[in-house]
Scaffold this motif. Structure first.
Motif, PDB file in Angstrom:
ATOM      1  N   ALA A 282      29.786  18.808 -60.516  1.00 50.02           N
ATOM      2  CA  ALA A 282      29.634  17.609 -61.342  1.00 50.02           C
ATOM      3  C   ALA A 282      29.627  16.369 -60.453  1.00 50.02           C
ATOM      4  O   ALA A 282      30.408  16.261 -59.501  1.00 50.02           O
ATOM      5  N   TYR A 283      28.752  15.434 -60.799  1.00 53.12           N
ATOM      6  CA  TYR A 283      28.581  14.211 -60.014  1.00 53.12           C
ATOM      7  C   TYR A 283      29.087  13.036 -60.833  1.00 53.12           C
ATOM      8  O   TYR A 283      28.540  12.715 -61.889  1.00 53.12           O
ATOM      9  N   LEU A 284      30.158  12.392 -60.351  1.00 52.30           N
ATOM     10  CA  LEU A 284      30.803  11.272 -61.038  1.00 52.30           C
ATOM     11  C   LEU A 284      30.421   9.973 -60.343  1.00 52.30           C
ATOM     12  O   LEU A 284      30.517   9.881 -59.106  1.00 52.30           O
ATOM     13  N   VAL A 285      30.030   8.977 -61.119  1.00 50.28           N
ATOM     14  CA  VAL A 285      29.609   7.695 -60.567  1.00 50.28           C
ATOM     15  C   VAL A 285      30.555   6.602 -61.022  1.00 50.28           C
ATOM     16  O   VAL A 285      30.880   6.491 -62.211  1.00 50.28           O
ATOM     17  N   GLY A 286      31.003   5.770 -60.070  1.00 51.10           N
ATOM     18  CA  GLY A 286      31.841   4.627 -60.390  1.00 51.10           C
ATOM     19  C   GLY A 286      31.410   3.404 -59.614  1.00 51.10           C
ATOM     20  O   GLY A 286      30.528   3.471 -58.750  1.00 51.10           O
ATOM     21  N   GLY A 287      32.055   2.276 -59.924  1.00 55.02           N
ATOM     22  CA  GLY A 287      31.772   1.045 -59.213  1.00 55.02           C
ATOM     23  C   GLY A 287      31.290  -0.067 -60.121  1.00 55.02           C
ATOM     24  O   GLY A 287      30.105  -0.375 -60.175  1.00 55.02           O
ATOM     25  N   GLY A 288      32.216  -0.660 -60.893  1.00 53.85           N
ATOM     26  CA  GLY A 288      31.874  -1.830 -61.708  1.00 53.85           C
ATOM     27  C   GLY A 288      30.974  -1.552 -62.894  1.00 53.85           C
ATOM     28  O   GLY A 288      30.206  -2.424 -63.308  1.00 53.85           O
ATOM     29  N   LEU A 289      31.056  -0.366 -63.469  1.00 52.34           N
ATOM     30  CA  LEU A 289      30.180  -0.012 -64.582  1.00 52.34           C
ATOM     31  C   LEU A 289      30.638  -0.644 -65.892  1.00 52.34           C
ATOM     32  O   LEU A 289      31.827  -0.799 -66.147  1.00 52.34           O
ATOM     33  N   ASN A 290      29.663  -0.972 -66.745  1.00 54.51           N
ATOM     34  CA  ASN A 290      29.956  -1.254 -68.141  1.00 54.51           C
ATOM     35  C   ASN A 290      29.339  -0.139 -68.982  1.00 54.51           C
ATOM     36  O   ASN A 290      28.747   0.804 -68.444  1.00 54.51           O
ATOM     37  N   GLY A 301      19.925  11.092 -65.856  1.00 55.29           N
ATOM     38  CA  GLY A 301      20.306  12.263 -65.093  1.00 55.29           C
ATOM     39  C   GLY A 301      20.845  11.955 -63.714  1.00 55.29           C
ATOM     40  O   GLY A 301      20.912  12.831 -62.845  1.00 55.29           O
ATOM     41  N   ARG A 302      21.271  10.705 -63.511  1.00 57.63           N
ATOM     42  CA  ARG A 302      21.791  10.307 -62.197  1.00 57.63           C
ATOM     43  C   ARG A 302      23.278  10.550 -62.061  1.00 57.63           C
ATOM     44  O   ARG A 302      23.845  10.405 -60.972  1.00 57.63           O
ATOM     45  N   ALA A 303      23.938  10.918 -63.146  1.00 56.16           N
ATOM     46  CA  ALA A 303      25.375  11.196 -63.126  1.00 56.16           C
ATOM     47  C   ALA A 303      25.721  12.159 -64.250  1.00 56.16           C
ATOM     48  O   ALA A 303      25.012  12.234 -65.260  1.00 56.16           O
ATOM     49  N   ASP A 304      26.813  12.880 -64.068  1.00 55.71           N
ATOM     50  CA  ASP A 304      27.336  13.758 -65.117  1.00 55.71           C
ATOM     51  C   ASP A 304      28.471  13.097 -65.888  1.00 55.71           C
ATOM     52  O   ASP A 304      28.759  13.472 -67.022  1.00 55.71           O
ATOM     53  N   ALA A 305      29.118  12.121 -65.265  1.00 58.95           N
ATOM     54  CA  ALA A 305      30.191  11.377 -65.921  1.00 58.95           C
ATOM     55  C   ALA A 305      30.300  10.018 -65.256  1.00 58.95           C
ATOM     56  O   ALA A 305      29.884   9.837 -64.096  1.00 58.95           O
ATOM     57  N   ALA A 306      30.857   9.047 -65.988  1.00 57.44           N
ATOM     58  CA  ALA A 306      30.972   7.669 -65.512  1.00 57.44           C
ATOM     59  C   ALA A 306      32.445   7.304 -65.358  1.00 57.44           C
ATOM     60  O   ALA A 306      33.268   7.618 -66.228  1.00 57.44           O
TER      61      ALA A 306
END
Length: 353
Positions: A282-290, A301-306
């Motif tokens: 699983a690929y998790l993306v973070g960094g100032g997301l809304n 499809g750029r992430a599996d979870a935020a």
């Protein structure tokens, strides 16, 4: 379309949604690294996250880097964390512990017997850390011997085991923010000439050895890793970060990790496009997301979870607020690291409960 509110498989777990609470230092432990009673309330309040990743927890006393941060080394620390995991699980949540060894960005006043901070090389970082008497400059660290490196790897192994004993669903290796694993990865802080320095293969060896020990102890499907290429926090720098992180992520496939957590802050390179195809979990993306940016990442499809940081800190019921398109509380930065309940467990929910 993949939704923030849909289930997702991360390691051995099916999460209720794709919203992850980021690891955030909150400094609510005592001087012995034991989390206060408030910590269980804080995390339980946020148990509607698909997954909570705790604040950084030192695997051994030599890994502590800030005043009032927690550990997972002693029986007292384990007992306090058990209260946290029980409180989160009672509300149906999932929680991983982030293991954080600060390495050179510590201070002798925080370490046993006034020890020098550990690091791959004796290179002082620019900057300061919070101690019991306020901000103090970083010092020149002690360059670790191969035997000391092996001992720290075992510290991580033991910490992973103790985290599971304390009831955690898994563990995350903090390999960002200029802490010890990233110090080994990066050319600016690692100038060794042995098997742990020089080439990218050697500089990545420490991280891969630590992960292998953690996986051997608790299973790859309960282990994640966090990276943040080019964040450059705590005076970290690397001559060729694209090469470094492409190599590192390429080596993770055999470990069958639960997830790769990538937080980007101002990097000019689209590391998600580079790294996601290299990782088989699983690929998790973070960094100032809304909400909108997170949903777009999932839909494309750029992430599996935020992963959400201060937004979750200030909004314990963030999934509910997103469902209702409700307004959000504003984080109170003055209380991020202060002891006590204010700005910690007193943020209101949308229902006012």
């Amino acid at each position: 379309m993949t939704s923030l509110f849909s289930t997702v498989q991360i390691g051995r777990y099916t999460l209720a949604n794709r919203m992850v609470m980021a690891p955030m230092t909150r400094s609510r432990a005592d001087d012995a690294g034991v989390p206060s009673d408030l910590v269980a309330t804080y995390y339980a309040q946020r148990s509607s996250a698909g997954l909570i990743i705790t604040e950084g927890v030192f695997p051994s006393a030599l890994g502590k880097g800030y005043v009032r941060t927690p550990g997972i080394e002693t029986d007292e620390q384990i007992a306090a964390w058990k209260q946290v995991t029980e409180a989160v699980h009672a509300k149906g949540g999932r929680i991983f512990m982030q293991l954080m060894h600060c390495g050179r960005v510590s201070h002798p006043s925080l370490l046993p017997e006034g020890a020098q901070p550990q690091a791959p090389s004796a290179i002082k970082a620019a900057g300061q850390t919070w101690t019991a008497t306020g901000l103090h400059d970083f010092v020149t660290p002690h360059a670790m011997s191969v035997a000391e490196i092996a001992a720290v790897i075992e510290d991580y192994r033991g910490a992973a085991r103790r985290a599971i004993e304390a009831g955690f669903d898994g563990v995350e290796l903090h390999t960002a923010s200029g802490y010890l694993p990233e110090q080994f990865l990066s050319t600016g802080s690692n100038q060794r000439d042995d098997q742990y320095g020089g080439s990218v293969e050697n500089r990545a060896r420490f991280v891969l050895d630590v992960l292998a020990a953690m996986v051997q102890e608790v299973g790859g499907d309960r282990v994640g890793i966090k990276i943040s290429p080019e964040m450059n926090f705590n005076d970290i720098s690397d001559a060729n970060p694209q090469e470094t992180y492409t190599y590192l992520v390429g080596q993770l496939s055999g470990l069958n990790l639960a997830y790769l957590h990538v937080a980007l802050f101002g990097a000019k390179v689209d590391y998600h496009a580079v790294l996601r195809p290299l990782f088989n979990g699983a690929y998790l993306v973070g960094g100032g997301l809304n909400k909108e940016a997170a949903q777009a990442l999932l839909s494309e499809g750029r992430a599996d979870a935020a992963v959400f940081g201060s937004t979750f800190l200030a909004n314990p019921d963030l999934p509910e607020r997103f469902k209702l398109d409700a307004g959000l509380n504003t984080p109170n930065k003055d209380t991020f690291y202060s002891p006590g309940a204010e700005g910690y467990i007193d943020y209101p929910t949308v229902q006012g409960a």
